[in-house]
Scaffold this active site. Structure first.
Site, PDB file in Angstrom:
ATOM      1  CB  CYS A   1       8.094   2.861   6.316  1.00  0.00           C
ATOM      2  SG  CYS A   1       7.421   4.527   6.052  1.00  0.00           S
TER       3      CYS A   1
ATOM      4  CB  CYS B   1       2.995   3.696   2.062  1.00  0.00           C
ATOM      5  SG  CYS B   1       2.074   4.754   3.197  1.00  0.00           S
TER       6      CYS B   1
ATOM      7  CG  HIS C   1       3.451   9.233   0.613  1.00  0.00           C
ATOM      8  ND1 HIS C   1       3.446   8.224  -0.331  1.00  0.00           N
ATOM      9  CD2 HIS C   1       3.383   8.608   1.831  1.00  0.00           C
ATOM     10  CE1 HIS C   1       3.379   7.051   0.286  1.00  0.00           C
ATOM     11  NE2 HIS C   1       3.332   7.265   1.590  1.00  0.00           N
TER      12      HIS C   1
END
Length: 403
Positions: free
Chosen positions: A389, A91, A359
């Site tokens: 994260c 991510c 996202h």
């Protein structure tokens, strides 16, 4: 050491990450090339103006495989002499691309870079590339592997966040995102996606659900309870590692977790000399970068130690930061960050986040850096911190300072 500056930052709108999403017919290559072209045009770059294109994307298979970064350069209007580097830190890939580019400039390895990323989640399914930590028993059993959603619910259980806490955070994310769009706060940085005839495909983040309220979220079932409690029973795996917890309280669902979307983002990073040579004015200095490994089972606590590390290494305190962008992978991730640093929500994700807008994995890190920069300028603040994260237990952070 040479300073690294941000000269421009832009992104596409986020499209729903489904077959009926507006960007579904756009390939990862085309969306990447469109984004690179926008950076080139807005800054009037010519020839070998940048040293490299560093491009993050998480699921590096099929159309997103084979060093998509280089393919995107060739498909764009950039000079073919510019190479491309595809990277994957899950991510945080888009942020890592920016941080790597900044540190290359700071170290003297070139005067300028384009960094960012893409993820077309409607076209290349998350997890399609496989993962040793999930599939290979030799590491999965040793590390007490559990899916990310279970990790988010463990955070909620461990740190005392209720379903109501998470839902209230999600409602506020939706409210802030709508307010930001209505007020034109993204107008400077969001570029429209057009077809080959120049007709608009998407100009607005389409995942948003501004009518979301506590009642509508309350009707949703916990998304990870079945995989935790039934088969394959990931709760039991996790509780072997955290025996002080009696059970996992499953509070996350589609409404208080990040949305699956398509999108791309790019940041132009260069030295002071690069700006002077190209008639460009820097918008911010990349003051510091950091990354760290964390507990791989709970997995999503990385923003806290990454922030602790970046502050300590640069002699800063949390009070030195005016604004924060903390990726809303799950509501509990941001709730933990605010609890850990006693940061008021008024300084965090001022314009909403991934719960409201989605996202796009490989692009999000670059997106939130751009959003942070825009908000620092709009609100006349000086210093901002962006953090995410990361799967498998990692965290990343970037501090920027307006100039």
């Amino acid at each position: 050491m040479t300073e690294a500056y941000i000269y421009d930052a832009l992104r596409t709108p986020r499209g729903k990450g489904r077959a009926d999403g507006s960007l579904h017919e756009v390939t990862s290559l085309r969306l990447s090339a469109l984004t690179l072209n926008a950076i080139k045009e807005r800054s009037n770059l010519a020839g070998h103006a940048v040293e490299d294109v560093i491009w993050g994307n998480v699921t590096q298979v099929m159309e997103q495989g084979g060093c998509l970064a280089r393919s995107a350069v060739l498909a764009s209007d950039l000079d073919e002499s510019i190479p491309g580097l595809a990277i994957n830190r899950f991510c945080a890939s888009g942020m890592e691309a920016v941080n790597l580019a900044a540190n290359q400039v700071r170290g003297g390895a070139g005067q300028a870079y384009i960094a960012g990323g893409v993820e077309m989640m409607s076209r290349v399914a998350m997890g399609a590339d496989g993962a040793a930590i999930a599939a290979d028993p030799s590491i999965a059993m040793e590390q007490y592997f559990a899916p990310q959603g279970i990790g988010a619910d463990i955070i909620a259980t461990q740190y005392g966040f209720s379903r109501a806490d998470a839902d209230a955070f999600a409602v506020e994310s939706q409210r802030r995102a709508k307010m930001a769009w209505d007020a034109g706060r993204f107008a400077k940085s969001v570029i429209p996606v057009r077809d080959q005839n120049g007709l608009s495909i998407l100009e607005h983040d389409e995942y948003m659900r501004p009518s979301t309220d506590m009642q509508s979220l309350g009707a949703l079932n916990p998304a990870f309870q079945a995989m935790g409690e039934v088969m394959p029973g990931f709760d039991r795996v996790a509780l072997m590692k955290y025996p002080h917890l009696e059970r996992v309280n499953h509070i996350h669902h589609a409404g208080n977790s990040s949305g699956i979307v398509d999108g791309a983002a790019a940041v132009l990073i260069g030295s002071k000399a690069f700006g002077e040579q190209n008639g460009l004015k820097p918008r911010a200095r990349i003051r510091a970068t950091a990354k760290i490994g964390t507990d791989p089972t709970i997995m999503l606590t990385g923003p806290v130690p990454a922030t602790q590390k970046i502050l300590a290494e640069n002699g800063m305190a949390i009070s030195d930061i005016d604004l924060f962008e903390v990726n809303e992978a799950f509501a509990a991730v941001v709730l933990l960050f605010m609890q850990a640093f006693d940061v008021d929500h008024s300084k965090v994700n001022v314009n909403g986040g991934s719960i409201a807008m989605g996202h796009p994995l490989g692009a999000t890190g670059a997106m939130i850096i751009g959003t942070l920069l825009d908000e620092l300028e709009r609100s006349d603040k000086e210093v901002g911190l962006a953090t995410l994260c990361i799967a498998s237990g990692m965290g990343a952070a970037t501090i920027i300072e307006r100039v």
